[in-house]
Design a protein around this motif. Structure first.
Motif, PDB file in Angstrom:
ATOM      1  N   ILE A  34       1.114  -1.115   0.088  1.00  0.00           N
ATOM      2  CA  ILE A  34      -0.133   0.031  -0.132  1.00  0.00           C
ATOM      3  C   ILE A  34       0.803   1.371  -0.002  1.00  0.00           C
ATOM      4  N   SER A  35       1.037   1.764  -1.137  1.00  0.00           N
ATOM      5  CA  SER A  35       1.776   3.015  -1.046  1.00  0.00           C
ATOM      6  C   SER A  35       0.887   4.315  -1.255  1.00  0.00           C
ATOM      7  N   GLY A  36       1.448   5.246  -1.141  1.00  0.00           N
ATOM      8  CA  GLY A  36       0.867   6.587  -1.255  1.00  0.00           C
ATOM      9  C   GLY A  36       0.059   7.202   0.281  1.00  0.00           C
ATOM     10  N   GLY A  37       0.385   6.357   1.242  1.00  0.00           N
ATOM     11  CA  GLY A  37      -0.065   6.864   2.505  1.00  0.00           C
ATOM     12  C   GLY A  37      -1.502   7.196   2.571  1.00  0.00           C
ATOM     13  N   SER A  38      -2.471   6.424   1.975  1.00  0.00           N
ATOM     14  CA  SER A  38      -3.964   6.738   2.378  1.00  0.00           C
ATOM     15  C   SER A  38      -4.420   5.506   2.389  1.00  0.00           C
ATOM     16  N   GLY A  39      -5.896   5.220   2.930  1.00  0.00           N
ATOM     17  CA  GLY A  39      -6.392   4.142   3.046  1.00  0.00           C
ATOM     18  C   GLY A  39      -8.144   4.591   3.361  1.00  0.00           C
ATOM     19  N   ILE A  40      -8.634   3.470   3.863  1.00  0.00           N
ATOM     20  CA  ILE A  40     -10.071   3.796   4.374  1.00  0.00           C
ATOM     21  C   ILE A  40     -10.721   2.810   5.355  1.00  0.00           C
ATOM     22  N   ILE A  41     -11.218   3.320   6.412  1.00  0.00           N
ATOM     23  CA  ILE A  41     -11.671   2.606   7.568  1.00  0.00           C
ATOM     24  C   ILE A  41     -12.818   2.236   7.373  1.00  0.00           C
ATOM     25  N   THR A  42     -13.178   0.880   7.374  1.00  0.00           N
ATOM     26  CA  THR A  42     -14.718   0.534   7.246  1.00  0.00           C
ATOM     27  C   THR A  42     -15.256  -0.159   8.518  1.00  0.00           C
ATOM     28  N   GLY A  43     -16.447  -0.067   8.696  1.00  0.00           N
ATOM     29  CA  GLY A  43     -16.892  -0.836   9.796  1.00  0.00           C
ATOM     30  C   GLY A  43     -18.598  -0.691   9.886  1.00  0.00           C
ATOM     31  N   ARG A  44     -19.112  -1.120  10.873  1.00  0.00           N
ATOM     32  CA  ARG A  44     -20.627  -0.989  11.224  1.00  0.00           C
ATOM     33  C   ARG A  44     -20.683   0.669  11.602  1.00  0.00           C
ATOM     34  N   PHE A  45     -20.431   1.595  10.604  1.00  0.00           N
ATOM     35  CA  PHE A  45     -20.806   2.906  11.046  1.00  0.00           C
ATOM     36  C   PHE A  45     -22.120   3.464  10.398  1.00  0.00           C
ATOM     37  N   THR A  46     -22.806   4.451  11.030  1.00  0.00           N
ATOM     38  CA  THR A  46     -23.621   5.355  10.314  1.00  0.00           C
ATOM     39  C   THR A  46     -23.048   6.480   9.942  1.00  0.00           C
ATOM     40  N   LEU A  47     -23.809   7.166   8.806  1.00  0.00           N
ATOM     41  CA  LEU A  47     -23.329   8.341   8.339  1.00  0.00           C
ATOM     42  C   LEU A  47     -22.764   9.439   9.349  1.00  0.00           C
ATOM     43  N   GLU A  48     -23.720   9.722  10.238  1.00  0.00           N
ATOM     44  CA  GLU A  48     -23.281  10.550  11.468  1.00  0.00           C
ATOM     45  C   GLU A  48     -21.914  10.025  12.271  1.00  0.00           C
ATOM     46  N   GLU A  49     -21.953   8.663  12.506  1.00  0.00           N
ATOM     47  CA  GLU A  49     -20.741   8.344  13.075  1.00  0.00           C
ATOM     48  C   GLU A  49     -19.436   8.612  12.373  1.00  0.00           C
ATOM     49  N   THR A  50     -19.595   8.275  10.995  1.00  0.00           N
ATOM     50  CA  THR A  50     -18.353   8.805  10.182  1.00  0.00           C
ATOM     51  C   THR A  50     -17.925   9.893  10.134  1.00  0.00           C
ATOM     52  N   THR A  51     -18.974  11.005  10.347  1.00  0.00           N
ATOM     53  CA  THR A  51     -18.679  12.390  10.272  1.00  0.00           C
ATOM     54  C   THR A  51     -18.149  12.726  11.637  1.00  0.00           C
ATOM     55  N   ASN A  52     -18.504  12.152  12.770  1.00  0.00           N
ATOM     56  CA  ASN A  52     -17.947  12.535  14.024  1.00  0.00           C
ATOM     57  C   ASN A  52     -16.600  12.087  14.241  1.00  0.00           C
ATOM     58  N   LEU A  53     -16.408  10.757  13.629  1.00  0.00           N
ATOM     59  CA  LEU A  53     -14.970  10.040  13.654  1.00  0.00           C
ATOM     60  C   LEU A  53     -13.943  10.866  12.849  1.00  0.00           C
ATOM     61  N   ALA A  54     -14.267  11.259  11.758  1.00  0.00           N
ATOM     62  CA  ALA A  54     -13.519  12.112  10.697  1.00  0.00           C
ATOM     63  C   ALA A  54     -13.194  13.391  11.540  1.00  0.00           C
ATOM     64  N   ILE A  55     -14.025  13.975  12.126  1.00  0.00           N
ATOM     65  CA  ILE A  55     -13.767  15.213  12.882  1.00  0.00           C
ATOM     66  C   ILE A  55     -12.698  14.890  14.149  1.00  0.00           C
TER      67      ILE A  55
END
Length: 554
Positions: free
Chosen positions: A341-362
């Protein structure tokens, strides 16, 4: 002659109208605030008949900017937190072990095996080598990890103290590095707390360092100190660990330098992980709510160059092995590395709601607190106490304004009425600007407005007295008014510029209540000069063009 071009008249009128329009919502503060809260919730997808009713309390097309009320006017939460700066020493020393091991690995023929030994002080790293004859050489190699200090207070000193004690290499932070680390930790904690409070929409908090390891946090408008603690205490610490194995036994005893963490998604599943993370959330530079390849809510992230390099090297060397993404001591997921995995980027998946992903990103963007905090003092200031301050401030402002209005009316007659009209518009301008910039009004801020009321008519007094002097030289009314404004301008500007400089110094060097006073005083000076030199002149021009008086009675 006494004239103003049409574009100047139009501009002055538009500015005055805009000031009144943007100041009016503060008269209906509660209704507008409930409307704004309802709109925010509806836009977040929480629509309901009750929210629509709240939204209808204020027209959507009308401006809805409000002045933020400070802690002393609105109530809120007060916390005094002690930062556990010693935690940072432990993390720093713990992160040195892989470097020490990698440095000594090529020298095994000389130093023998390398082991990390237990230490009573977690801020001290003890390393033993199996070949005692190679201990001195191992010390010289490890000493290359020490770097010169880059701070002013640490010039000429090293950041690590490395020595031999009881046949072991002992590594700890030097005293100068500990002091520098304390300063960095406090500065980082202040910035992260400020970002977290700002990200959730709370404006103008008071966040100050007190002493060597304490932080004062005051947030107006928040429900309770417990709510503020939940916001501040959420660490959102993201780390990536090698997976040793999985187990269903929560009481599994991990080997030294390992830890057991539960799975967030799979109940009853526990992961045994290497305690030292490969990459940590401190190396994140961005996090955004996103969607995975199946359209489910997720969080995308990106590392800084050093984090990207470490992440890339680890994935390249461990293809086919699982690694765990850990958030606040819970394993979000443990995918198997399929490719480099080059470039230093990725994605975190899980049983999130849209609001939970917004708060987690914050929280991830704000960063993890570098150290834990103990809350030594917490208070919730009720809104009823703030209301008493608001009422007292209103009385003071009304009494001051009434006294000024009566004095100006009795002293200058019609011109006094014009000055009073400009004063009303002046106050509207202050409230409009504070509303538009999201400024916070505190009790000292009210004092600044009351002072502005008294200062606002000073310029008018200078102008009117100068007009009186010009009338005594037998000049006509129009010429006397024109000269009055021209000759009084220099004195008005001199007096207000010096006061504005004082307000700027108060704002730059002060904090909390002092800044609140400086903001309203500085804005009041700007609006006072504008209202005295332009608003009153426009009103006088309108009156003069309609009446064409032969004499003036001041």
């Amino acid at each position: 002659m006494l004239q103003l071009s049409m574009w100047k008249r139009a501009l002055i009128i538009l500015l005055c109208l805009a000031a009144v329009i943007y100041a009016v919502p503060n008269i209906f503060y509660d209704r507008v605030e409930r409307h704004n809260d309802a709109v925010a919730l509806i836009e977040a997808g929480q629509d309901s008949p009750e929210l629509q009713a709240e939204r209808a309390l204020w027209p959507d097309w009308a401006p809805s900017y409000l002045i933020n009320l400070g802690l002393d006017l609105r109530g809120g939460a007060h916390l005094l937190a002690e930062v556990q700066v010693s935690d940072v020493y432990v993390d720093r020393i713990d992160a040195l072990w892989p470097e020490v091991r990698d440095l000594l690995r090529p020298e095994r023929a000389t130093v023998g095996g390398v082991r990390r030994m237990p230490s009573e002080d977690p801020g001290v790293l003890r390393v033993a080598v199996s070949n005692e004859d190679g201990l001195q050489q191992a010390l010289e190699i490890v000493q290359t990890l020490s770097r010169p200090m880059q701070t002013l207070t640490g010039i000429g000193q090293q950041d690590l103290a490395i020595s031999i004690e009881d046949g072991q290499i002992v590594i700890t932070l030097s005293q100068a590095e500990r002091l520098a680390t304390d300063d960095r930790t406090m500065a980082q904690s202040l910035e992260i707390i400020r970002r977290r409070v700002d990200e959730v929409g709370t404006r103008e908090p008071t966040i100050l360092r007190q002493g060597t390891d304490r932080i004062l946090i005051q947030v107006p408008g928040i429900g309770s100190a417990e709510e503020l603690k939940d916001l501040i205490g959420t660490t959102a610490r993201l780390t990536f660990h090698p997976v040793v194995r999985t187990t269903s036994d929560a009481n599994t005893t991990p080997a030294p330098r390992q830890l057991v963490l539960p799975s967030m998604d799979q109940e009853g599943v526990y992961y045994v992980l290497d305690q030292t993370p490969v990459v940590s959330g401190e190396q994140l530079v961005d996090a955004q709510p996103d969607f995975d390849q199946n359209g489910r809510p997720a969080v995308s992230f990106r590392f800084n160059p050093s984090g990207a390099r470490e992440f890339g090297l680890y994935t390249a060397d461990n293809i086919g092995n699982p690694f765990a993404i850990v958030l606040d001591n819970e394993v979000i997921s443990a995918p198997v590395i399929q490719a480099h995995i080059s470039g230093g980027s990725g994605i975190i998946t899980g049983r999130f709601t849209l609001e939970e992903t917004t708060n987690l990103a914050i929280l991830l963007r704000a960063g993890a607190l570098p150290a834990g905090m103990n809350f030594l003092e917490e208070r919730t200031i009720g809104p009823e106490l703030g209301q008493d301050s608001v009422d007292a401030g209103k009385i003071a402002a009304l009494v001051a304004m009434a006294a000024v209005l009566v004095y100006m009316g009795l002293s200058y007659g019609l011109f006094g009425v014009i000055a009073n009209t400009a004063l009303m518009l002046n106050i509207a301008m202050i409230f409009a600007i504070l509303s538009m910039i999201g400024g916070t009004l505190t009790l000292p801020g009210i004092a600044g407005i009351v002072l502005t009321i008294g200062m606002a008519v000073d310029a008018n007094v200078l102008i009117f007295e100068r007009i009186r002097e010009e009338l005594r030289t037998a000049r006509g009314p129009a010429r006397a008014i024109e000269l009055g404004y021209e000759k009084a301008m220099s004195a008005i500007l001199d007096a207000n510029i010096t006061t504005f400089i004082t307000a700027s110094i108060l704002f730059a060097l002060g904090s909390g209540p002092v800044r609140g006073f400086a903001i309203t005083l500085g804005l009041g000076i700007i609006t006072s000069v504008f209202s005295a030199l332009f608003v009153t002149r426009l009103l006088i021009v309108f009156w003069f063009e309609r009446r064409r008086p032969k004499t003036l009675k001041l």
